[in-house]
Structures are given as structure tokens and as C-alpha cells.
Design an enzyme around this catalytic site. Structure first.
Site, short mmCIF file in Angstrom:
data_model
loop_
_atom_site.label_atom_id
_atom_site.label_comp_id
_atom_site.label_asym_id
_atom_site.label_seq_id
_atom_site.Cartn_x
_atom_site.Cartn_y
_atom_site.Cartn_z
N HIS A 1 55.19 13.65 76.48
CA HIS A 1 53.99 14.07 77.23
C HIS A 1 53.09 12.84 77.37
CE1 HIS A 1 50.05 16.05 77.76
NE2 HIS A 1 50.71 17.12 78.15
N ASP B 1 54.85 14.45 67.58
CA ASP B 1 53.99 15.24 68.45
C ASP B 1 54.56 16.66 68.45
OD1 ASP B 1 52.73 16.59 70.42
OD2 ASP B 1 53.19 15.17 72.03
N GLN C 1 54.13 21.38 70.77
CA GLN C 1 54.93 22.55 71.15
C GLN C 1 55.74 23.08 69.96
OE1 GLN C 1 54.73 23.97 74.07
NE2 GLN C 1 53.68 22.38 75.24
N LYS D 1 48.21 26.11 71.72
CA LYS D 1 49.62 26.34 72.04
C LYS D 1 50.30 27.21 70.99
CE LYS D 1 49.92 22.01 74.54
NZ LYS D 1 49.65 22.49 75.89
N CYS E 1 52.64 16.76 82.97
CA CYS E 1 52.13 15.59 82.22
C CYS E 1 53.27 14.83 81.56
CB CYS E 1 51.09 15.98 81.17
SG CYS E 1 49.67 16.81 81.88
N1 7TS Z 1 52.05 16.94 73.52
C1 7TS Z 1 52.84 17.85 74.10
C2 7TS Z 1 54.32 17.85 73.81
C3 7TS Z 1 52.28 18.82 74.94
O1 7TS Z 1 53.07 19.74 75.49
C4 7TS Z 1 50.89 18.79 75.18
C5 7TS Z 1 50.23 19.74 76.16
C6 7TS Z 1 50.10 17.85 74.51
C7 7TS Z 1 50.72 16.93 73.70
C8 7TS Z 1 48.60 17.85 74.60
O2 7TS Z 1 48.12 18.83 73.75
P1 7TS Z 1 46.57 19.21 73.60
O3 7TS Z 1 46.48 19.90 72.28
O4 7TS Z 1 45.80 17.95 73.61
O5 7TS Z 1 46.25 20.11 74.74
N2 7TS Z 1 51.13 20.23 77.13
C9 7TS Z 1 50.82 20.88 78.29
C10 7TS Z 1 51.79 21.40 79.14
O6 7TS Z 1 53.00 21.35 78.95
N3 7TS Z 1 51.18 21.99 80.19
O7 7TS Z 1 49.85 21.87 80.03
C11 7TS Z 1 49.61 21.19 78.85
#
Ligand code: 7TS
Length: 430
Positions: free
Chosen positions: A147, A224, A227, A250, A388
Site C-alpha cells: 500500500h 503492515d 489488513q 479495518k 493506493c
Molecule cells: N496498509 C494497508 C495494507 C492498507 O490496506 C491500508 C488502507 C493502509 C495501510 C492505511 O491504513 P490506515 O489505518 O492509515 O487507514 N487500505 C485501504 C484500502 O485498501 N482502501 O482504502 C484504504
């Protein structure tokens, strides 16, 4: 006010312990669905089918109520008041930290830092651990399936210190090869940063082996797990990763809250990320001394309601039983993959042997955005775009995919509706 676990999700008469030990543990998806108020609505004249959980999961009633209860009954700042409300807020906030610790099997709450989300957790490590450990000419190793949150912070660090970003390739199924990975672990590699579970492909990386191979060369590993924590059993001691980030929204929790796990030896040696209140022991104009872990990394008033909501989300996950939930989601995933493979116009993007929760695909003759719009008219929410993960799209030579992402409340009927919707889009566009 305690958030408590929603015992109503357990099969009649079973305790949590019996459920997790029982080979006949059943997963009652209708009971689970009833816990999600948002699902009980029609969208564009159709019952809502929510298949965009990788972007953000829906929230069970217990999480919504825990947040409401904090604001209705206990709202106060944490760690600073002698008064009753502040003490209650502090207890609930710190209990949530303990719930995160327990969920991922960390040794101590000192190793659990509340952050805004996975993104902030990665940036924190890049700008503290990274800035002190990575020098000109050094390398950071990531994978092709990251990501942007696990690419850009490392690129920024590399620019700041003159280091290089190296990337492990992936095969046509969306898997890394451990041999290629090992060959990229060099003398100059200062850190590996890798997805636990890919949001764009659904690939589960072989994190135990990745950590073992990196540690053979004394290279620390950040996972990371944005997910990961809602779909997999995560035990940081067993995996032996040095850092892991998770994301509240998530995993059935609120937005704006997540956690960074770091081994105590690393966190103790790292400088603070941001300066401000709560992260200090004493301040004079001449010198500031920093607070103990984990507070050293939590400057300013934290997202108290968010942390309490995350605690309730962890109660929810544990009341479902992570194993039972994984089995249920896997069944729905395999059902979805088979149904998609039966459509000749569909190409699945991401067919790893070890996979979870994500159906990413393109449909010949139908742009993903058009498909997303047609499905929305039928009350079906999916995500379309690059997720992303633009380098992942480039690897598969597609500008975008359609992505249906599964959570504990999804059913095979949801997949049937998705397939009907895709067929209707194919009819319109081809
Ligand atoms: N890493 C992964 C693997 C993710 O899927 C996401 C968000 C992030 C980091 C960022 O996470 P956050 O806690 O900062 O929001 N992924 C997605 C997605 O797949 N569609 O919208 C956001």
C-alpha cells in the site's frame, strides 16, 4: 463504564472458552449481521450489500455504543485528572491498550503505542527508528504489493538520508519468492517493511519465514498488518517481527485510531516522534526529559473515544472467535473466486495460494468505475481504482481493478448478488 463483550454472539449456552476450544464451533452469520445496524437498510432501492471492507469495515453496535457511552458518561482527558471522570476515562483508555496487547500477543503494554492508523504508525517508525539507523547508501527493502502507506514514508526517509529503496518482485499469482527475497537481504539492508496481507491482492505473505531470514542477517522487520488483524490470527512473539502496525477502522473499530507494536528494545532506543504534552516527564527551557513507554510516543491528547471503540472492536472479534471468522470468510472467498472464474470475461488479479478476504478483478470490456457504478445502483458497495497500490497495478498492467473485500458479516448470497451485478454490467457494455 466497561464496554463488555457481546456474549449474544455466542451459540446458545456456550461460553467464550468453550467456543474457542470446541471443534464444532459454529459461526452464526445471521447473529453477526444483526450486530451491524448499518446493514439494515436499502441503498438505491436494494438491500445494502457491503463488500468494501478492505477500505473500512462496518461497525458493530457494541463499538458504536462504547463510543457513545464514553462521551455520555465518562468524557474527560486521560492521565492528568484526579477527578472521577478522568480516572474512568484513563482506565478505559488503558484497558483498550491491554486489549490490543492481548490480541497480538505482545509481552507488555509498553510495546503498544496508540496512533491515528497504520499510516501514522509506519511514518513514526520511518522518522524515528529510520532517521537514527539509516544512513547514506543503506537500503530499505519492501515488496511490490505494498500500500502507498508502506512505500511513501520509506521513500521520504531515503530522500532525507540518501538511502535506497529496494523492492521484492512478485509472480503472476501475486506472491513473493522467498529465494528472491533472501537474495535482496544485503549487507546494506537496514529494515524490511512488508505487508502482512495485501489490500489489493489478498496475498498473505510468509511473514514467519521473512522475519527469520531477515533476522539471520540482523535486519529488523516491520509488518503492515492493516489488513491482517481482522482476518488472521496475529501473534507478534511467534512471528518475531520488530514492528507491526494495525488499523482500528479495518477491524470493526472507529477511524482515526490504530496501534504500533514495537519491541521494547527498539522503542526504548528510538527518539520521540512528536513533542508535546503527555510525552514528557519534566520540561524546563534548558532541558526536557521524556516519559516512559508507551507515553513517550503519544504527544498531545490522544483519540480517547477511538481507543475505547477499538477496545470494543477487539472484544467483538474475540467474541466471534478469530478462527471461526477466518473459516467463514475463507468459505465465502473461495465461493467468490470460483464464481468469478466461471465468468469468461473476468480476470482475477491476485491468486496467491495463501490468500484472504480480497477478490480483485477486471472485466473485459467494462471499466472498473463503470462496474462500480452499476453495482452501486443495485445496492452493492465495492471499491474500484488502484487501491493506493499503484505499483501493484503496474505489475499486473492494469490501471485499476474492481475489488470486493469480505468481512465476517458477508455471505455467499452477497457473492451471488455481486455475480448477478457483474453479469448485468457485461450485458450493458459488451
Ligand atoms: N496498509 C494497508 C495494507 C492498507 O490496506 C491500508 C488502507 C493502509 C495501510 C492505511 O491504513 P490506515 O489505518 O492509515 O487507514 N487500505 C485501504 C484500502 O485498501 N482502501 O482504502 C484504504
Amino acid at each position: 463504564m466497561s464496554t463488555g463483550s457481546p456474549d449474544s454472539l455466542l451459540p446458545d449456552g456456550e461460553t467464550l472458552e468453550e467456543l474457542s476450544n470446541s471443534p464444532r464451533a459454529t459461526f452464526d452469520v445471521e447473529k453477526i449481521r444483526a450486530e451491524f445496524p448499518v446493514l439494515d437498510q436499502r441503498v438505491n432501492g436494494h438491500p445494502l450489500i457491503y463488500l468494501d471492507n478492505a477500505a473500512t469495515t462496518q461497525k458493530p453496535r457494541s463499538v458504536i455504543e462504547a463510543i457513545g457511552s464514553y462521551y455520555s458518561n465518562n468524557n474527560a482527558n486521560v492521565h492528568r485528572g484526579v477527578h472521577e471522570l478522568s480516572q474512568r476515562a484513563t482506565v478505559d483508555f488503558e484497558q483498550s491498550r491491554e486489549k490490543v496487547r492481548n490480541l497480538i500477543g505482545a509481552s507488555s503494554i509498553e510495546e503498544i503505542i496508540f496512533v491515528r492508523g497504520a499510516t501514522e504508525g509506519i511514518n513514526l517508525v520511518a522518522q524515528t527508528f529510520g532517521r537514527t539507523r539509516v544512513r547514506a547508501g543503506d537500503e530499505i527493502l519492501i515488496t511490490t504489493m505494498e500500500h502507498h502507506s508502506n512505500i511513501v514514508p520509506w521513500q521520504m526517509l531515503c530522500e532525507q538520508v540518501g538511502a535506497k529503496l529496494k523492492v521484492v518482485p512478485i509472480n503472476d499469482r501475486g506472491e513473493i519468492s522467498l529465494d528472491e527475497y533472501e537474495s535482496l537481504l544485503g549487507e546494506k539492508t537496514r529494515l524490511v517493511a512488508a505487508a502482512h496481507l495485501s489490500n489489493a491482492l489478498g496475498t498473505i505473505n510468509p511473514v514467519h519465514e521473512m522475519v527469520r531470514l531477515a533476522h539471520e542477517k540482523d535486519i529488523p522487520v516491520l509488518l503492515d498488518s492493516a489488513q491482517g488483524t481482522s482476518h488472521l490470527e496475529v501473534d507478534v512473539k511467534d512471528i518475531d517481527c520488530d514492528f507491526l502496525v494495525l488499523s482500528g477502522h479495518k477491524m470493526y473499530g472507529p477511524t482515526g485510531i490504530g496501534a504500533l507494536y514495537g519491541k521494547k528494545e527498539h522503542l526504548s532506543a528510538m527518539p520521540p516522534y512528536q513533542g508535546g504534552g503527555d510525552m514528557i516527564l519534566s520540561v524546563t527551557f534548558e532541558k526536557t526529559t521524556y516519559n516512559e513507554l508507551p507515553h513517550k510516543f503519544e504527544a498531545g491528547t490522544p483519540n480517547i473515544a477511538g481507543a475505547i471503540g477499538l477496545g470494543a472492536a477487539i472484544d467483538f472479534l474475540e467474541s466471534c472467535g478469530v478462527k471461526a471468522l477466518m473459516e467463514h470468510e475463507h468459505e465465502v472467498l473461495v465461493y467468490g473466486e470460483e464464481a468469478l472464474r466461471n465468468l469468461p470475461e473476468v480476470r482475477l488479479i491476485g491468486e496467491a495460494k495463501e490468500k484472504s478476504s480480497v477478490l480483485s478483478f477486471v472485466v473485459a470490456g467494462v471499466h472498473p468505475h463503470d462496474l462500480g457504478t452499476i453495482l452501486d445502483h443495485q445496492g452493492i458497495a465495492i471499491r474500484t481504482g488502484h487501491h493506493c497500490a499503484q505499483p501493484t497495478m503496474e505489475r499486473f498492467q492494469v490501471p485499476a481493478t474492481a475489488r470486493a473485500s469480505i468481512a465476517c458479516f458477508n455471505t455467499k448470497q452477497d457473492i451471488d448478488a455481486l455475480i448477478r451485478g457483474i453479469k448485468s454490467a457485461i450485458e450493458v457494455f459488451t
